[in-house]
Scaffold this motif. Structure first.
Motif, PDB file in Angstrom:
ATOM      1  N   HIS A   1       0.812  -1.218   0.000  1.00 48.26           N
ATOM      2  CA  HIS A   1       0.000   0.000   0.000  1.00 48.26           C
ATOM      3  C   HIS A   1       0.848   1.272   0.000  1.00 48.26           C
ATOM      4  O   HIS A   1       0.364   2.329  -0.395  1.00 48.26           O
TER       5      HIS A   1
ATOM      6  N   HIS B   1      -5.025   3.543  -0.798  1.00 44.79           N
ATOM      7  CA  HIS B   1      -3.812   2.903  -0.276  1.00 44.79           C
ATOM      8  C   HIS B   1      -3.381   3.541   1.041  1.00 44.79           C
ATOM      9  O   HIS B   1      -2.969   2.854   1.979  1.00 44.79           O
TER      10      HIS B   1
ATOM     11  N   ASP C   1       2.559   0.851  -4.230  1.00 42.70           N
ATOM     12  CA  ASP C   1       1.822   0.545  -5.460  1.00 42.70           C
ATOM     13  C   ASP C   1       1.641   1.763  -6.357  1.00 42.70           C
ATOM     14  O   ASP C   1       1.528   1.642  -7.564  1.00 42.70           O
ATOM     15  N   TRP C   2       1.670   2.929  -5.788  1.00 43.81           N
ATOM     16  CA  TRP C   2       1.415   4.170  -6.509  1.00 43.81           C
ATOM     17  C   TRP C   2       2.695   4.952  -6.851  1.00 43.81           C
ATOM     18  O   TRP C   2       2.639   6.122  -7.221  1.00 43.81           O
TER      19      TRP C   2
ATOM     20  N   ARG D   1      -5.681   2.416   3.926  1.00 42.42           N
ATOM     21  CA  ARG D   1      -5.399   1.051   4.380  1.00 42.42           C
ATOM     22  C   ARG D   1      -4.073   0.987   5.137  1.00 42.42           C
ATOM     23  O   ARG D   1      -3.975   0.305   6.167  1.00 42.42           O
TER      24      ARG D   1
END
Length: 129
Positions: free
Chosen positions: A51, A91, A54-55, A94
């Motif tokens: 999390h 993200h 991922d970005w 979480r």
């Protein structure tokens, strides 16, 4: 012995920047909550690292744009900014939940709940007349 004649040592394949970031973040989490149970995305340290990474491509794009703002069109800015917000917000929520650091100083979640309650269609079926 000359350096060209030295025996080459076997080394592990070089990790990508993304892999190094993932591992550094996973280690930083390092059982932050020792009693954490595995989530949908695996053990808590892996889920947290996922999390938080991922970005990364969205972040990289924004960083390039922040470094040279005049080089991009209004449409490029809109796509990058809103794409970042859409991808990253879930993200971050979480990751904060996993570390028990979820904070909402602007009461955004409460406003979203109220708005969602107004906009969501009723789950009850209407009887036809």
């Amino acid at each position: 012995m000359s350096s060209s004649l030295k025996k080459k040592s076997k080394t592990a394949p070089r990790l990508t920047r993304e892999q190094r970031l993932f591992e550094a973040i996973r280690r930083a989490y390092g059982g932050h909550l020792s009693g954490s149970a595995p989530g949908a995305d695996g053990p808590p340290d892996f889920e947290f690292a996922f999390h938080m990474t991922d970005w990364i491509e969205d972040f990289d794009q924004l960083k390039r744009m922040y470094d040279a703002p005049e080089a991009y069109t209004r449409q490029q800015w809109r796509e990058a900014l809103f794409g970042f917000l859409i991808h990253v917000s879930g993200h971050m929520l979480r990751a904060a939940e996993l570390t028990e650091t979820l904070s909402d100083p602007f009461d955004v979640m409460e406003r979203c709940r109220k708005t969602a309650n107004v906009r969501l269609p009723s789950s009850r079926k209407r009887k036809s007349a």
